[in-house]
Design an enzyme around this catalytic site. Structure first.
Site: not given
Ligand code: FAD
Length: 295
Positions: A18, A78, A108
C-alpha cells in the site's frame, strides 16, 4: 487483470503493497525513488490510499497513474465516501475506469485527522456497503475490495454486528477483503473463522505492518486500533535507545507473522510499508518475500 483474478490464478500467495499520496515535494521525491526500488520485489499489485489525513481523490488518481506508468501492472486506487456526494463518486469512479483501473478498494473512510465522527455528505453514503452497491451497479466489471477488522472496527458495538455489516459489503458485491493491520496472528485466524461462520466466503487478505520502532506503533495507534503483544512490546521497549535493534526486532516479528500466515494458506500478504521501500529490502524480509513468490 484484476486483483481477484490474480488471487484466483496465482500459484503463490500474492504480495501487495500500500502506498499513500505524498504531501510535500520532498515526500514526493522519496516516494518516486521508493516506488521505483520496490518494483524490484515485483509486488503482484499495489494500492493507493485516498483521503487518509485529509487528502482528496485527485492525488490518489495522480499517484495511481504514476505507479502504473512506472511499471506496476495492477494498481488499485482506494475510493472513500468522505466529502463525496453520489455525483462526485460517479465522476471520480468514471475517471478511474477511464484511466484503465480495474480494481478499486471501496471504503467509507475516516474524517481528516483531528476531525470528529464521520459525517456523510448530504447526498452521499453513510457506509461502505452503500458505496460497494453503487460501484457494482455503475461499473459491474470492476473488482471491488473492502476493509475488514480482525480486532473489530472501533465504532462497532460488538464483533457480531461488525461482521454482519462486513457481510453486507460482501452481499453488495465485494470480491475480496483486506484486513486492518494486526500484530497477533491469532486475531486474524479468529476473524476468518467468524467470517466463514457468518457465510462470508470471499478471500481475506491479511494486512501487515512491518514495525520499525515503538514511535511508529504509537503513531499508528492514533488512527487505528490494534493490540501489541506483550512479547513484542517488551522487546521493543528494551531496545528503545537502539533504532537498529528495534527495527530488527520489528521486522523479525513480521517475518514470523508472514511465515505462519503463508503456511496456513492465506491468499496474499498486503504490506503497509508507509511509502518506505527500504523495509522490504531488509535482507531476511526480502528473502522471505522472494520465497513466497517462488523466486
Ligand atoms: P464501513 O464498512 O462502512 O464500517 C464503518 C463502521 O460502521 C463499522 O463500525 C461498521 O460496523 C459500521 N456499520 C457498517 N454498516 C452499518 C450499518 N448499516 N448500520 C450501523 N453500523 C454500520 N481510510 C481512508 O480514509 N482512506 C483510505 O484509503 C483507507 N484505506 C484503508 C484500507 C484498508 C485495507 C483498511 C482496513 C482501512 C482503510 N481505511 C482508509 C480506514 C477506513 O476508512 C476506516 O477504518 C473507516 O473508519 C471505516 O471504513 P470501512 O470502509 O470499513 O467502513
Amino acid at each position: 487483470m484484476t486483483v481477484i483474478e490474480k488471487i484466483k490464478t496465482s500459484q503463490h500467495p500474492l504480495i501487495s503493497v500500500e502506498f499513500f499520496p505524498p504531501k510535500t515535494d520532498a515526500a514526493q521525491a522519496a516516494f518516486e525513488k521508493g516506488a521505483a526500488e520496490l518494483a524490484k520485489i515485483h509486488p503482484d499489485f499495489v494500492s493507493v490510499t485516498c483521503g487518509a489525513g485529509g487528502s482528496a481523490a485527485g492525488p490518489t488518481l495522480t499517484v495511481s497513474r504514476q505507479l502504473h506508468s512506472g511499471g506496476y501492472d495492477i494498481v488499485m486506487p482506494h475510493c472513500t465516501c468522505v466529502g463525496m456526494s453520489r455525483a462526485d463518486l460517479a465522476k471520480s469512479s468514471d475517471e478511474l475506469v477511464t484511466h484503465g483501473f480495474k480494481s478499486i478498494m471501496a471504503l467509507r473512510g475516516d474524517p481528516p485527522r483531528g476531525g470528529e465522527a464521520f459525517k456523510p455528505d448530504p447526498d452521499g453514503f453513510r457506509y461502505a456497503a452503500e458505496l460497494v452497491a453503487f460501484l457494482r451497479d455503475r461499473h459491474p466489471q470492476l473488482c471491488l475490495g473492502v476493509a475488514g477488522y480482525p480486532e473489530k472496527h472501533p465504532e462497532a458495538p460488538t464483533f457480531e454486528e461488525d461482521i454482519r455489516h462486513l457481510k453486507e459489503k460482501v452481499d453488495a458485491g465485494a470480491d475480496f477483503i483486506t484486513t486492518q493491520l494486526f500484530l497477533d496472528n491469532s486475531a486474524y485466524f479468529q476473524f476468518v473463522n467468524r467470517c466463514r461462520a457468518a457465510g462470508i466466503s470471499i478471500p481475506i487478505v491479511p494486512g501487515l505492518l512491518p514495525v520499525i520502532s515503538l514511535e511508529q506503533i504509537r503513531r499508528m495507534q492514533t488512527f487505528c486500533d490494534f493490540h501489541v503483544p506483550a512479547k513484542l512490546l517488551n522487546s521493543l521497549e528494551a531496545a528503545q535507545n537502539d533504532p537498529v535493534a528495534m527495527e530488527r526486532i520489528g521486522l523479525h516479528w513480521a517475518i514470523e507473522q508472514i511465515s505462519e500466515l503463508v503456511e496456513r494458506g492465506v491468499p496474499g500478504i498486503h504490506l503497509y510499508l508507509l511509502n518506505r521501500a527500504k523495509t522490504a529490502f531488509y535482507p531476511e524480509l526480502f528473502a522471505c518475500l522472494s520465497r513466497i513468490r517462488g523466486q
